[in-house]
Scaffold this motif. Structure first.
Motif, short mmCIF file in Angstrom:
data_model
loop_
_atom_site.label_atom_id
_atom_site.label_comp_id
_atom_site.label_asym_id
_atom_site.label_seq_id
_atom_site.Cartn_x
_atom_site.Cartn_y
_atom_site.Cartn_z
N UNK A 350 -8.88 -16.98 -10.70
CA UNK A 350 -9.18 -15.64 -11.22
C UNK A 350 -8.70 -15.50 -12.66
N UNK A 351 -7.52 -16.02 -12.95
CA UNK A 351 -7.00 -15.93 -14.31
C UNK A 351 -7.90 -16.67 -15.28
N UNK A 352 -8.31 -17.86 -14.91
CA UNK A 352 -9.19 -18.65 -15.78
C UNK A 352 -10.52 -17.93 -15.98
N UNK A 353 -11.10 -17.39 -14.90
CA UNK A 353 -12.40 -16.72 -15.00
C UNK A 353 -12.30 -15.45 -15.84
N UNK A 354 -11.34 -14.60 -15.53
CA UNK A 354 -11.24 -13.32 -16.24
C UNK A 354 -10.96 -13.52 -17.72
N UNK A 355 -10.12 -14.48 -18.05
CA UNK A 355 -9.73 -14.68 -19.45
C UNK A 355 -10.85 -15.28 -20.29
N UNK A 356 -11.94 -15.68 -19.66
CA UNK A 356 -13.11 -16.09 -20.42
C UNK A 356 -13.77 -14.91 -21.11
N UNK A 357 -13.59 -13.71 -20.54
CA UNK A 357 -14.33 -12.53 -21.00
C UNK A 357 -13.47 -11.54 -21.77
N UNK A 358 -12.19 -11.48 -21.46
CA UNK A 358 -11.30 -10.56 -22.16
C UNK A 358 -9.88 -11.08 -22.07
#
Length: 405
Positions: A350-358
């Motif tokens: 989740x951290x990797x995915x979310x930090x792609x966008x913001x």
């Protein structure tokens, strides 16, 4: 073999081993970390450091472990990993994985300070007025160390506390002093964090929850959000909105971001986690699933729709956040009963995915999804009504109890 000068003491951990209960010998070298290894019953001796989550194998080529100072220990005996949780005095065993990083990805260490459970609370001052403060639970659970009273340079709000890692050292020092303790019964616990920059939620993130909906497991995380001012405390009342007739419960594991992260590398993902808490993702199903174009926001972010608490447990105090029992009761009747091992997307994912966008910043709260047993998918559907009491609990973290009014 380990370069240690003497054996300081022998400790029998548990009658836990498959073949017998060997003694674990502890050796210490001056100015070096403590090592533990099995006495003579394992086919291969292995080393252990006092790091929470580091691991390695003993060999003549690489006899030294990673050095950290925390309260967990780990060693490896193929086909199993073993973890000794010193505070709980428990020995845990995990099945060996060819990829040695699988466990390490899920068990993380970054701070080097004592494990702590942070709370925000209201205290009564000598003049009868009330003031907010920040505290740490004493291990017995009956008292709180008032950090602000112990050190006025420590902020009284968790969000501000997270902005400077130096506050952790001060808090650890205050906890160890034995002073400025308040009985928990004499204060009112508030939500453990107030007005975070983001409250991010993950939908359909338990395999068994997808099964109860008869939907496919998502190929990527389903993201929605709540407004931060819908957060309430662990014992606050949940106001029943007049706009809904389908109020539902959802217990969730939430984690709090501890440092800034953008486009985070998977191997570094968990270093961005500060700790964990229990969340109740209160939901108005009619507004989530039928009205407003089936956009989820209104059905998820009405006043009081995000109880949190009772504390923020530092990640060093949780053996494996993705192997925790998670339950929800309504009027003492068990409604949800699962385990965080059923998460589709783990915390690091989740951290990797979310930090792609913001950019993730300290204090951001991320709710990881709910297991099966919610009211809307029961047959017939069940919904909350005024007077109902909802208890959400997660192993090793605690529970929150909120009444619908």
């Amino acid at each position: 073999m380990f370069g240690c000068t003497h054996i300081s003491r022998a400790v029998c951990l548990y009658n836990f081993w498959v073949r017998s209960a060997p003694f674990i010998l502890q050796s210490q070298k001056k100015a070096n970390p403590v090592f533990l290894w099995t006495s003579n019953l394992l086919s291969k001796r292995t080393y252990i450091s006092n790091s929470s989550y580091s691991h390695g194998r003993s060999s003549s080529d690489n006899p030294q472990p990673t050095i950290c100072d925390t309260t967990h220990a780990q060693w490896e005996d193929s086909p199993h990993y073993y973890y000794h949780h010193k505070q709980l005095n428990k020995l845990y065993r995990y099945k060996y994985q060819p990829d040695h990083n699988i466990i390490q990805k899920r068990l993380f260490h970054t701070t080097g300070v004592n494990d702590m459970r942070f709370v925000q609370f209201l205290k009564t001052l000598p003049d009868g007025t009330q003031a907010q403060s920040l505290g740490v639970e004493v291990p017995s659970g009956e008292e709180i160390v008032d950090l602000v009273a112990a050190d006025p340079t420590i902020p009284n709000k968790m969000l501000t506390f997270l902005e400077d890692r130096a506050h952790l050292v001060k808090a650890s020092r205050a906890l160890g002093s034995g002073k400025h303790r308040i009985k928990k019964e004499d204060v009112k616990l508030l939500e453990p964090i107030t007005h975070p920059g983001k409250v991010i939620c993950i939908g359909m993130n338990y395999r068994d929850h997808c099964e109860e909906q008869n939907v496919k497991v998502p190929m990527e995380p389903v993201i929605f959000s709540k407004f931060s001012d819908c957060i309430i405390g662990p014992s606050d009342n949940i106001p029943y909105p007049k706009e809904t007739e389908e109020l539902d419960w959802e217990v969730e594991l939430a984690f709090i971001i501890g440092k800034v992260g953008n486009e985070v590398d998977p191997k570094d993902a968990m270093s961005h986690v500060f700790g964990y808490t229990v969340a109740h993702d209160v939901s108005a199903r009619d507004w989530q699933m039928k009205k407003n174009g089936r956009q989820w926001l209104l059905g998820k972010t009405m006043n009081g729709f995000c109880p949190l608490g009772p504390s923020i447990v530092m990640k060093e105090d949780i053996l494996d956040p993705q192997n925790l029992g998670i339950r929800c009761y309504v009027n003492d009747v068990l409604k949800q009963d699962s385990n965080t091992s059923n998460l589709v997307f783990g915390i690091e994912d989740l951290i990797v995915f979310l930090s792609r966008f913001f950019t993730l910043v300290p204090g951001d709260v991320i709710l990881t999804g709910t297991p099966p047993g919610v009211g809307v998918f029961r047959k017939p559907p069940e919904f909350l009504k005024k007077g109902d009491v909802v208890k959400c609990e997660i192993d090793e973290i605690g529970s929150i109890t909120n009444k619908v009014v």
